[in-house]
Write a protein that holds these residues in place. Sequence first.
Motif, mmCIF file in Angstrom:
data_model
loop_
_atom_site.group_PDB
_atom_site.id
_atom_site.type_symbol
_atom_site.label_atom_id
_atom_site.label_comp_id
_atom_site.label_asym_id
_atom_site.label_seq_id
_atom_site.Cartn_x
_atom_site.Cartn_y
_atom_site.Cartn_z
ATOM 1 N N LEU A 133 -4.168 16.719 -0.726
ATOM 2 C CA LEU A 133 -2.972 15.889 -0.653
ATOM 3 C C LEU A 133 -1.994 16.544 0.306
ATOM 4 C CD1 LEU A 133 -2.308 14.852 -4.343
ATOM 5 C CD2 LEU A 133 -3.030 13.412 -2.447
ATOM 6 N N TYR B 129 -5.422 5.586 7.748
ATOM 7 C CA TYR B 129 -4.618 4.409 7.394
ATOM 8 C C TYR B 129 -4.477 3.413 8.537
ATOM 9 C CZ TYR B 129 -0.689 1.671 5.625
ATOM 10 O OH TYR B 129 0.131 0.654 5.226
ATOM 11 N N ARG C 131 -1.113 12.908 -8.256
ATOM 12 C CA ARG C 131 -1.069 11.887 -7.223
ATOM 13 C C ARG C 131 0.228 11.084 -7.175
ATOM 14 N NH1 ARG C 131 -5.456 9.553 -4.289
ATOM 15 N NH2 ARG C 131 -6.884 11.272 -4.006
ATOM 16 N N PRO D 150 2.668 1.671 -4.675
ATOM 17 C CA PRO D 150 2.045 2.826 -5.346
ATOM 18 C C PRO D 150 3.030 3.964 -5.605
ATOM 19 C CG PRO D 150 0.726 2.121 -3.473
ATOM 20 C CD PRO D 150 1.997 1.354 -3.409
ATOM 21 N N LEU D 151 3.965 4.150 -4.687
ATOM 22 C CA LEU D 151 4.902 5.258 -4.862
ATOM 23 C C LEU D 151 5.955 4.943 -5.900
ATOM 24 C CD1 LEU D 151 5.320 6.417 -1.187
ATOM 25 C CD2 LEU D 151 4.158 7.584 -3.043
ATOM 26 N N PHE E 29 2.027 9.862 3.731
ATOM 27 C CA PHE E 29 2.059 9.121 2.482
ATOM 28 C C PHE E 29 1.635 10.040 1.354
ATOM 29 C CE2 PHE E 29 0.719 5.823 5.706
ATOM 30 C CZ PHE E 29 2.031 5.467 5.990
ATOM 31 N N PRO E 30 2.541 10.322 0.421
ATOM 32 C CA PRO E 30 2.243 11.356 -0.574
ATOM 33 C C PRO E 30 1.162 10.956 -1.564
ATOM 34 C CG PRO E 30 4.360 10.320 -1.014
ATOM 35 C CD PRO E 30 3.881 9.769 0.287
ATOM 36 N N HIS E 31 0.873 9.654 -1.669
ATOM 37 C CA HIS E 31 -0.122 9.230 -2.651
ATOM 38 C C HIS E 31 -1.511 9.088 -2.028
ATOM 39 C CE1 HIS E 31 1.312 5.803 -0.513
ATOM 40 N NE2 HIS E 31 0.492 4.968 -1.094
ATOM 41 N N MET E 32 -1.654 9.478 -0.763
ATOM 42 C CA MET E 32 -2.965 9.392 -0.124
ATOM 43 C C MET E 32 -3.398 10.784 0.306
ATOM 44 S SD MET E 32 -2.513 6.152 2.394
ATOM 45 C CE MET E 32 -1.877 4.582 1.856
ATOM 46 N N GLN F 77 0.797 -1.231 0.000
ATOM 47 C CA GLN F 77 0.000 0.000 0.000
ATOM 48 C C GLN F 77 0.827 1.277 0.000
ATOM 49 O OE1 GLN F 77 -3.099 -0.220 2.944
ATOM 50 N NE2 GLN F 77 -4.227 -1.534 1.537
ATOM 51 N N ILE F 78 2.056 1.182 0.452
ATOM 52 C CA ILE F 78 2.873 2.394 0.492
ATOM 53 C C ILE F 78 3.949 2.363 -0.580
ATOM 54 C CG2 ILE F 78 4.330 3.856 1.936
ATOM 55 C CD1 ILE F 78 1.458 3.539 2.937
#
Lengths: 739, 361
Positions: free
Chosen positions: B140, B108, A722, A641-642, B97-100, A637-638
Amino acid sequence: MNRVVLLWLMVGVAGFCLLPWYVLEEGLWSFEWLFDGYPTDSDYAPAVFLLLQGEKLWLSPLLLFLLAPVLVIFRDKSDPLFSKVLCLAGGLGLLYLLAQGFSIGIRGWNSELLLAVFGELGDRQYGFGYGAMLLGISFLFYLTTGIAARGVVNGDVFVVGSIGFVIAMVGLFIFLPVLQMLSSALQDDQGQYSLLVFFSKFFDDKIWGLHCLVSSRGCGVAWNSLSLALLVGALTTLLGLVFALVATRSGLRQAHLLRPLTVLPIITPPFVIGLAIILLFGLSGTVTQFVADLFGLQPSRWVYGMPGILIAQLLSFTPIAFLVLIGVVEGISPSMEEASQTLRASRWQTFKTVSLPLMRPGLANAFLLGFIESMADFGNPLVLGGNFDVLSTEIFFAIVGAQNDQGKAAVLAIVLLIFTLTAFYAQRRWLGKKSYTTRTGKGDGGIPTKMPRRVLYPCYALVTIWGTFTLVVYGMIVYGGFVELWGLDHTLTFKHYITAFDVAINEHGIHWRGSAWDSFWTTLRIAATAAPLTAALGLVTAYLLVRQNFRGKNAFEFGTMLSFAIPGTVIGVAYILAFNVPPLELTGTGVILVISFIFRNMPVGVRAGIASMSQLDKSLDEASLTLGANTWRTFRQIILPLMRPAILAALVFSFVRAMTAISAVIFLVSAEHNMATSYIIGRVENNDYGIAIAYSTVLIVVMLSVVAIMQLAVGKAKTSRRTTPGLAVQAAPDAVVVR
Amino acid sequence: MQTTSIHSKAASVEFRNVSKIYGETVTAVDGVSLKVEAGELVTLLGPSGCGKTTTLRMIAGLEMASSGSILIGDADVTLLPATDRDVSMVFQSYALFPHMSVLENVAYGLKVSGMKKPEVRVRALNGLELVGLTGYGDRLPSELSGGQQQRVAVARALVLEPQVLLFDEPLSNLDAKLRRQVREEIRELQQSLGLTVVYVTHDQEEALAVSDRIIVMRNAGIAQAGTPRELYEEPADSFVADFIGEANLMDVTIEQVDAVAGTAEVSLAGVNITLPSRGMVAGPAKLAVRPNRLELKAPEDVGGLPGTVIKCTYVGNHMEYVVRLAQGEWFATSDDVGTVHTAGAEVSVHFRARGPVLLSA
């Protein structure tokens, strides 16, 4: 109840009771077995049905190992019994599975000793199939779960499992074949082990002879390869440095035009440059004819041999040195040079005393890469070699030629391996830690200093000449495909394209009539299968290397990066020797091609993963862990995606590299699974240059578009809201290095 | 900031003789024993490399102790990895978390612990409200300011209602003005929710301002532990005295000790001072004097030490002086910006009451 144990128990049961135990002759993706006698037909039967029918009784102990963990599935994982049972069941199960596989083959017992002890078996077995594969996997993860329960790596099941999986895969598909090859080099013709035979083969005059120094006879292949590789290493480093300096330090506005050069080695199959050299300098080559006409000389075959290979390899590998050295030159902080100038040094003094010394480790690195590349190169020597034999081609001819001498191939492969491994080892031990990268990130302003004129002008000259030459060479490749018969009849024609890629539409739909389609689709399919697996294995390995600490990590890293240094020809030979007989019966299938690509290209995925993962703040993982997520969840999940851009890059590069590979492929292709590159080489051997070149052009165009689409996609990902920027194509620089 | 559906399950933290050794030789933490009571805010303070961050990470479970045992509440967690400990941490870099989105970030930990979706949402929103970021949930992290990001990190850690909340230099990425405000907010939250907080910093002023107790660390061990006032006014040794608020250190001789009154007579170049003996006996000792406890007077004033001002700096709300005496160069500050002793001026240096502290030599 322990869910992990349950999962692997179910996988193992499926393997033992549901899926065909032995390898399917029709190939991994055929499903005829479902309708053809399954589950009782002994070719397709799962192990449990075999046992029920009273066949292959030696498989029965496996059931014991499979079911033993049921005893502890409800126990707490800190219970010592839990880990003991799992370790024993997994470890012994794995051992027994392999032992029975290696002991009993298609002719019954595999060794005299077993025959003597147990008597005639009266039965036989084939290679491992789906069932055996799944059971093996389930045993492997029993073992790692058991080890994790003992508190290794904080008792982390996911991490220990991944480490175990990567080690098992690398062991099975890199170390096992290479060791098998070593062992076959030690055998004489009767299959007896003998050091004497090995030494007599190893120190053969044909390998190490030095006649060329005193007479007109050629030197040994080892010396040929070595001298060629040293020359190529030195010259590509020089040219690469020149290009890097012009690209970054000339202040020329057009300099960025040089960058696309770096894409060339990625998209060019390795022998294509050789082909173009023949078109230019071969007996009926354009330049040869022109010069012959001009001066009234007899056209000669001078290009076949050392000169031709040298030119072709310089053209092929200079962009790689360029790629490496761009990074090195850019890594030098401008403030270093500015500091030097404020201390009253002239530009030339600055260059000589500050810039150049700072680049030294990078230069050594580029040299070693060029050296390894040249050693491992197979395509160009094959096309241009003439009487100049090098190790990689000799290995090939030992196997496929009239000789079919596997022992000789193995010995030659060992010699080649010694050279490349030494260079690889030197690169890692000696340069690995020495980095003069002075750019520290923050607060490092300044403008790159321009080169002094006495460096810059010769650089311009070289770059212009070399750039033109490269353009001509690639022009030749495109043009050559449209010419009737090179050197004799230069009328333009689509003939070759039509022969290779003709398509007709009839009542049955599209009919792929061209002769190349078959290998083209096979190539696409196999490359597309291998790419995601390569990327996945590479990224998991990178994760373990960057983010986890465990004992033996250095050895683990060395092992996973080792396939970098193993030339494709060596892998090809090793795979043929190791995977020709049960229990791992893979030759002639598409699977062996996929596997060879995965392990040949895995370092690309690892490098890409390492590059982008080391840019992710480690406290992101730690935050996730302290918030109660386990490592698997954190990874999914971390981290994943990054790393999307890096994943994409790894995917594309492993895909493209699988399409351009030739050295290992040429040993592993079969009539059913022919690849584009080996098809082209076949055409070249028949002097059918037209089709070969047309096909190469098509490949280059296909790969160029794949890379371009990727660049676009990554570019988009970079600007989209994103995603973290900056992870994109760092993967690229390392991606091409070493075929 | 007072609405709370967030409750505290605050628990104590105890280290029993804990060591952390990297590789074979590097000892990051050496036989440390400490106890943080439930509901207390304790700061680990020390220069870089003293082992404070390693100590914090061992509480979190991000580093495993090489020996000794760690207890949270009554449970021994020495062998538990971070995932299985009921501890949250606010990272120096915030580690959002940069994508959340902000809400996803806060949710989370709740999601991961298997909570139902609607409840996750309610609690996450509560968390954002608690730190004053209602309405920012869909953004974000990169669209927030540094201070806001910091609060998201705090909310993300808080919503899990951890037994212990850890802060790793949480203010170091904020500019000076914001630091004071955020530090007060953290302290308020901690007190209103009754949280157990362990807080790492190298800034002694920050430590003095937020802590119930401070543990000063040096060379992988504990130098002194105590309330801010104890540390400032009664440092155990010269290291602590100098680290917590600067101190001028000087060699003195204790002439005699009055055991009944608990005072000691100290002589320094003919000037006699009486001050708390702190259990010391007659003989050589060290004297620590804070810069603001020194007073510069005209040279004629008796009862002081003669000196020459060699540097004089105006820094707005006070003056800073460097004075050369027979005993060495001393650093003094004075709130009196009106009277200035210029460089070269002869002065008489006096000790203010409750100024100097005796330390063992």
